[in-house]
Design a protein around this motif. Structure first.
Motif: not given
Length: 165
Positions: A1-24
């Protein structure tokens, strides 16, 4: 992911992605049992707090009262849950797991435990403990923020009640 995205936002995306994939993955593990995600989610909530009022269950699942009612109808038809009137307030319907539902929960936990082991494969206990602490802190912060925003909503002041200056 690019440098324009904060680490907090990257963490939020990661938590969302992991949760979604876990549900699947859990969906895939439970599909042979004939359960939909909504159904196993209801059963999971009841396994943690059996006898929950139907409206509280709807709120916890973040779905409407009609939708949760239909889910409970289907689960009840399969003998997995039963509705009982609250002894203190006959208008309140409490939802309980039946013996069949309780056994199914044990089977679900066995299947899900395999999925969970696969998900955390190669991750050490120290890292898992740190992740759990961080996620619990995030959950606590979110609960506090949500209760504050709920209180703000309940104070009766809406966007159109504030005078424009």
């Amino acid at each position: 992911m690019g440098q324009d995205v904060s680490k907090e936002l990257r963490l939020g995306f990661l938590v969302h992605d992991v949760s979604r994939m876990r549900r699947s993955m859990v969906d895939r593990a439970l599909k042979p049992m004939g359960l939909t995600r909504s159904q196993w989610w209801v059963l999971a909530f009841l396994s943690r707090r059996d006898g929950m009022p139907q409206v509280v269950l709807a709120d916890q699942l973040d779905i409407g009262k009609v939708a949760v009612g239909a889910l409970i109808d289907r689960l009840e038809a399969h003998g997995l849950v039963e509705r009982q009137h609250d002894p203190g307030d006959r208008r309140v319907k409490r939802i309980y797991l039946t013996q069949v539902g309780d056994k199914l929960i044990r089977d679900i936990r066995t299947n899900v435990a395999e999925v969970e082991r696969s998900i955390i494969e190669g991750i050490g206990d120290t890292d898992i403990d740190a992740a759990v602490r961080a996620l619990r802190s995030m959950k606590s912060n979110l609960l506090a923020l949500l209760s504050t925003s709920k209180a703000d909503q309940d104070d009766g002041a809406g966007i159109f009640d504030t005078p424009i200056e």
